[in-house]
Design a protein around this motif. Structure first.
Motif, PDB file in Angstrom:
ATOM      1  N   SER A   1       0.842  -1.197   0.000  1.00  0.00           N
ATOM      2  CA  SER A   1       0.000   0.000   0.000  1.00  0.00           C
ATOM      3  C   SER A   1       0.879   1.251   0.000  1.00  0.00           C
ATOM      4  O   SER A   1       2.054   1.196   0.368  1.00  0.00           O
ATOM      5  CB  SER A   1      -0.919  -0.005   1.219  1.00  0.00           C
ATOM      6  OG  SER A   1      -1.724  -1.168   1.246  1.00  0.00           O
TER       7      SER A   1
ATOM      8  N   VAL B   1       0.857   5.952  -0.007  1.00  0.00           N
ATOM      9  CA  VAL B   1       0.252   7.281  -0.070  1.00  0.00           C
ATOM     10  C   VAL B   1       1.273   8.232  -0.681  1.00  0.00           C
ATOM     11  O   VAL B   1       2.389   8.364  -0.175  1.00  0.00           O
ATOM     12  CB  VAL B   1      -0.174   7.794   1.325  1.00  0.00           C
ATOM     13  CG1 VAL B   1      -0.689   9.233   1.212  1.00  0.00           C
ATOM     14  CG2 VAL B   1      -1.239   6.899   1.946  1.00  0.00           C
TER      15      VAL B   1
ATOM     16  N   ILE C   1       2.224   4.503   5.358  1.00  0.00           N
ATOM     17  CA  ILE C   1       1.023   4.092   6.087  1.00  0.00           C
ATOM     18  C   ILE C   1       1.458   3.324   7.329  1.00  0.00           C
ATOM     19  O   ILE C   1       2.202   2.351   7.236  1.00  0.00           O
ATOM     20  CB  ILE C   1       0.130   3.202   5.206  1.00  0.00           C
ATOM     21  CG1 ILE C   1      -0.400   3.994   4.008  1.00  0.00           C
ATOM     22  CG2 ILE C   1      -1.020   2.609   6.008  1.00  0.00           C
ATOM     23  CD1 ILE C   1      -1.186   3.164   3.017  1.00  0.00           C
TER      24      ILE C   1
ATOM     25  N   ILE D   1      -1.383   7.641   8.638  1.00  0.00           N
ATOM     26  CA  ILE D   1      -0.084   7.851   8.011  1.00  0.00           C
ATOM     27  C   ILE D   1       0.888   8.482   9.004  1.00  0.00           C
ATOM     28  O   ILE D   1       0.516   9.293   9.852  1.00  0.00           O
ATOM     29  CB  ILE D   1      -0.184   8.709   6.730  1.00  0.00           C
ATOM     30  CG1 ILE D   1      -0.916  10.023   6.980  1.00  0.00           C
ATOM     31  CG2 ILE D   1      -0.854   7.934   5.626  1.00  0.00           C
ATOM     32  CD1 ILE D   1      -1.019  10.896   5.732  1.00  0.00           C
TER      33      ILE D   1
ATOM     34  N   LEU E   1      -3.659  13.660  -2.310  1.00  0.00           N
ATOM     35  CA  LEU E   1      -3.098  12.418  -1.794  1.00  0.00           C
ATOM     36  C   LEU E   1      -3.596  11.277  -2.677  1.00  0.00           C
ATOM     37  O   LEU E   1      -4.802  11.059  -2.790  1.00  0.00           O
ATOM     38  CB  LEU E   1      -3.548  12.169  -0.352  1.00  0.00           C
ATOM     39  CG  LEU E   1      -3.169  13.194   0.714  1.00  0.00           C
ATOM     40  CD1 LEU E   1      -3.804  12.812   2.045  1.00  0.00           C
ATOM     41  CD2 LEU E   1      -1.647  13.283   0.861  1.00  0.00           C
TER      42      LEU E   1
ATOM     43  N   VAL F   1      -3.959   7.544  -2.811  1.00  0.00           N
ATOM     44  CA  VAL F   1      -3.938   6.473  -1.810  1.00  0.00           C
ATOM     45  C   VAL F   1      -4.202   5.132  -2.500  1.00  0.00           C
ATOM     46  O   VAL F   1      -5.144   4.987  -3.282  1.00  0.00           O
ATOM     47  CB  VAL F   1      -5.014   6.711  -0.725  1.00  0.00           C
ATOM     48  CG1 VAL F   1      -4.966   5.602   0.322  1.00  0.00           C
ATOM     49  CG2 VAL F   1      -4.815   8.083  -0.075  1.00  0.00           C
TER      50      VAL F   1
END
Length: 197
Positions: free
Chosen positions: A34, A36, A53, A72, A189, A191
């Motif tokens: 994952s 950001v 994250i 975050i 952002l 994500v």
């Protein structure tokens, strides 16, 4: 006798309605996969980078997002558009200062889903509370959900007004005659949450 039989059948039907629905799944988010990414613009160009994250979860049922949140770690913020290490670090330090995110006082920022709607189970409209510098403000943004086997991927682009979080540095909403020193209020952002059911 017919009344009793009818009552039993009705209770059985009610029970099947109540308990046949799929149980809400807590999707385990893989923090390594994952990400950001952030981007901010000014009159003379833009800056962008990433932030890690530190925690995330997704409530998921039958192809639908029902809720969830992510956190975050603001201490991990990076700048990727500046290749000179010293110049890049200077901007990182400035972003961590009280002019921007006051990271020493507010090490975490969070987003919590309050509503998720979709007409096709893939394209969603997400609404939730974005918390930055201890200040919470609602945001709504588009997101896309894909499911392959037991993997779930949710991708969204959050655009927020930094001045709502007491970040006024070189904002045209608060200061005049900034000319080419103006920094725009909108921050984005990107994500990406990757998880397994």
């Amino acid at each position: 006798m017919k009344l009793i039989t009818s009552l039993v059948l009705s209770l059985g039907l009610l029970s099947s309605i109540l308990f046949s629905s799929t149980e809400i799944e807590k999707v385990a988010i893989n923090k390594t996969e994952s990400s950001v990414s952030w981007k901010a613009s000014k009159v003379t160009g833009e800056h962008f980078g990433k932030v890690n994250i530190s925690d995330a979860n997704l409530d998921y049922e039958s192809g639908k997002i029902l809720g969830g949140s992510f956190e975050i770690d603001m201490t991990s913020i990076t700048v990727e558009d500046i290749k000179d290490a010293n110049s890049s670090q200077r901007l990182v330090n400035h972003l961590k200062s009280d002019d921007f995110f006051s990271v020493e006082k507010h090490k975490k920022s969070t987003f919590t889903i309050t509503e998720a709607t979709s007409s096709n189970g893939k394209d969603f409209q997400i609404t939730g509370d974005l918390l930055i510098k201890g200040i919470s403000s609602p945001v709504t943004f588009p997101a896309e959900l894909t499911e392959t086997g037991n993997k779930v991927v949710a991708i969204g682009k959050i655009t927020f007004d930094r001045t709502k979080y007491d970040i006024q540095y070189r904002s045209g909403s608060y200061f005049e005659n900034l000319a080419d020193k103006l920094i725009y209020d909108e921050v984005t952002l990107d994500v990406k949450l990757v998880g397994t059911k």
